[in-house]
Design an enzyme around this catalytic site. Sequence first.
Site, PDB file in Angstrom:
ATOM      1  CE  LYS A 119      -6.860   3.685   2.276  1.00 65.96           C
ATOM      2  NZ  LYS A 119      -7.136   3.969   3.678  1.00 65.96           N
ATOM      3  NE  ARG A 140       0.212   6.271   8.198  1.00 65.60           N
ATOM      4  CZ  ARG A 140      -0.583   6.732   7.248  1.00 65.60           C
ATOM      5  NH1 ARG A 140      -0.379   6.370   5.993  1.00 65.60           N
ATOM      6  NH2 ARG A 140      -1.577   7.513   7.532  1.00 65.60           N
ATOM      7  CE  LYS A 324     -11.018   7.696   1.995  1.00 70.84           C
ATOM      8  NZ  LYS A 324     -10.339   7.532   3.260  1.00 70.84           N
TER       9      LYS A 324
HETATM   10  S1  IVH Z   1      -0.604  -0.296   0.416  1.00 70.68           S
HETATM   11  C1  IVH Z   1       2.913   3.088   0.326  1.00 70.68           C
HETATM   12  N1  IVH Z   1      -2.677  -1.780   0.771  1.00 70.68           N
HETATM   13  O1  IVH Z   1      -4.101   2.693   3.860  1.00 70.68           O
HETATM   14  C2  IVH Z   1       1.608   2.837   0.935  1.00 70.68           C
HETATM   15  N2  IVH Z   1      -2.412   0.090   2.194  1.00 70.68           N
HETATM   16  O2  IVH Z   1      -4.103   5.548   3.133  1.00 70.68           O
HETATM   17  C3  IVH Z   1       1.137   1.513   0.467  1.00 70.68           C
HETATM   18  N3  IVH Z   1      -4.177   0.325   3.864  1.00 70.68           N
HETATM   19  O3  IVH Z   1      -1.074   3.570   5.353  1.00 70.68           O
HETATM   20  C4  IVH Z   1       0.006   1.081   1.250  1.00 70.68           C
HETATM   21  N4  IVH Z   1      -5.307  -1.456   3.283  1.00 70.68           N
HETATM   22  O4  IVH Z   1      -2.410   1.687   6.403  1.00 70.68           O
HETATM   23  C5  IVH Z   1      -2.013  -0.695   1.182  1.00 70.68           C
HETATM   24  N5  IVH Z   1      -4.460  -3.228   0.970  1.00 70.68           N
HETATM   25  C6  IVH Z   1      -3.807  -2.145   1.389  1.00 70.68           C
HETATM   26  C7  IVH Z   1      -4.250  -1.363   2.463  1.00 70.68           C
HETATM   27  C8  IVH Z   1      -3.538  -0.228   2.827  1.00 70.68           C
HETATM   28  C9  IVH Z   1      -5.236  -0.444   4.124  1.00 70.68           C
HETATM   29  C10 IVH Z   1      -3.842   1.551   4.607  1.00 70.68           C
HETATM   30  C11 IVH Z   1      -2.407   1.628   5.018  1.00 70.68           C
HETATM   31  C12 IVH Z   1      -1.908   2.935   4.464  1.00 70.68           C
HETATM   32  C13 IVH Z   1      -3.183   3.691   4.263  1.00 70.68           C
HETATM   33  C14 IVH Z   1      -3.006   4.717   3.192  1.00 70.68           C
END
Ligand code: IVH
Length: 705
Positions: A119, A140, A324
């Site tokens: 993440k 976003r 997390k």
């Molecule tokens: S998938 C429908 N993959 O985390 C949402 N998000 O807390 C699918 N993020 O807004 C998101 N790394 O900005 C996805 N490998 C990853 C990610 C990721 C960072 C962020 C993203 C999202 C936020 C959600």
Amino acid sequence: MTDAPLTAIADESAYGEAVQLAVDAAAAYYADGTSTIDDDVYDRLVRGIEAYEKEHPEQVLPGSPTGKVAGGAVVGDVPHTVPMLSLDNVFGAEQLADWAASLERRLARPVTVWSVEPKLDGLAISARYRRGRLAQLVTRGDGVAGEDVSHAIGTIDGLPDRLAEPVTVELRGEVMMTASQFEDACAKRQAHDGTTFANPRSAAAGTLRAQDRPYVCELTFFGYGALPAPADTSDLAVRLRELPHSEVMAWVAGQGVRTTATTPVAGIVATTVEQVQERVEQIAAARAELPFGIDGIVIKCDLAADQVQAGFSSRAPRWAIAYKLPAAEKITKLLAVEWNTGRTGIIAPRAVLEPVELDGSIVTYATLHNAADIGRRGLMLGDSVVVYKAGDVIPRVEAPVVHLRTGDERPIEIPAACPHCGDAIDASQERWRCVRGRACRAIASISYAAGRDQLDIEGLAENRIQQMLDAGLIADFADLFTLTREQLLDLERMGETSTDNLLAALERAKGRPLSRVFCALGVRGTGRSMSRRMARHFGTMEAIRAADAEAIQQVDGMGPEKAPVVIAELAEVAPIIDKLIAAGVNMTEPGVVPAATATAAAAAGAEPGAEAGAEEAAEPGAGLPLAGMTVVVTGAMSGALESLSRNEMNELIERAGGKASSSVSAKTSMLVAGEKAGSKRTKAEGLGVRVVTPEEFAELVGELV
Ligand code: IVH
């Protein structure tokens, strides 16, 4: 998640305050990446609010952050084709297993393929490509609509203006700053207005929005999804909707877009929750060494059918979860501020903190930049401060948490004189300096110059240098080369043998390559590897001294901010260089034809490559055993390489035409792994990087050892 730590909320008024605190924090966080509370505290707070609202549904405030994307903090005016949602969180192995089990119950079948990826700790962005061209960038925002930041097109590494194919598609991913981009951005801002960024995330947020800055900071994009427009029925659209997530990501990478596949924490697929947990632990373990920030691990159903069936809640997909990791930012107490004068005379403050665990290490000291910065941030001793440390980034104090003040805080004392020698401070620049410059800590700059990675003068210990300084025999390291036998013999505890040994060591030091002589000067902004690049680029000290800022910027890694500093520093150390030349110290880099000569030869119509040296200047390293390769060394060296320091290994790699690097990435061509090689070896193996033993490497570079 009921068993996660949460902030207990006792009554309606505490609930009201908690909502306000969370709303303010989310607003600050999404506006410019700063926050009054750290991520852990925020998560606990929101969980406390959630728990309270569950018990007292009649008291729920309309402004509550629960159930809203970005805590309800931001809005924009460009509608998203498909909402950009958040992710729900888990905080440990057990919660992950519970989540997976509940998802499988909902689907009424096991999930057979999971995808596991980092993440990324940046800002979500939607990149809209039309017929293969990057047409629009949107943040976003509140998830339904975002802000148009298309002005940033062209400044984001990994997000090309053109895809490999002329397709119309929306890519989603994270925009962030790597550690080196962050360092570079801080240097630019420091040079511009004396301030720096609090952390890479807020630097990325500010940079993405900035439109009229006189300097440009580079960002990095990592894609994590691709979606066709909802009404698109083209073959590609159908394919992207049906492919597993892992294959969509492979397609994205194939379009020339950066994904985590090129990093040591590449996304993988797993078939069991145990395997997922194993990868979670690997990614968590790699975090402290990553050149970019991650704040967790995202686990997704890999198969499109599973995703479709699981669907979405109002806030987040049900087919994905964020695991997390502890926040890279925490609040601790500022106990003291120490002022130290460095080797070059720079006087820098350093924060002494109540020890706090951050990103896998205990942090006790953090960067504070300079006196003006302390004033601007309004820091006081005893303050609760936000401290940031992630991956390669040096720990830094961001800001005081003013609402946590008790009234016992005291002003930070700003020194009126150099903390080392007591002489005056030159405060004309943001970075203060002792008026004596390098002479203030002559002993430190001389022992640095004599050190193993610089001139390697054996037998010159600090107490010896002090003796010579006290006797007035030397003032800088260049004076060492004109010491006479008699002068040395006159020193206490200096016998014939030691004197002869030292004189012989000095004689050997005179023949060191330019890269080491230059490094010995201790020019700010040029450590060992930059000194080698300078030496290889220019070939002679004469060429270095003749270069203007523009010419210096041609050296790999020298930006427009560093180059003028190097010029000013060279002017300052000019008397030392003159003395070194007069003493007969070598001023050339073996095997490199100085840039000026090479150009002259080319202009005179010399056959390209007629001379080995000329060829080398034209195309560095061509024909050498490691030409074009990036090599990393880890573990203990053995065999013919046993006695070589890391710096000497790096010199060897560069002599053999390669590029030495300290961290393994997908760009690494080879890892030299000795005994006790640890995580770098694991990483290299994971990436399929060629791993060789020191013995194999010695054979490869042959007589260059
Ligand atoms: S998938 C429908 N993959 O985390 C949402 N998000 O807390 C699918 N993020 O807004 C998101 N790394 O900005 C996805 N490998 C990853 C990610 C990721 C960072 C962020 C993203 C999202 C936020 C959600």
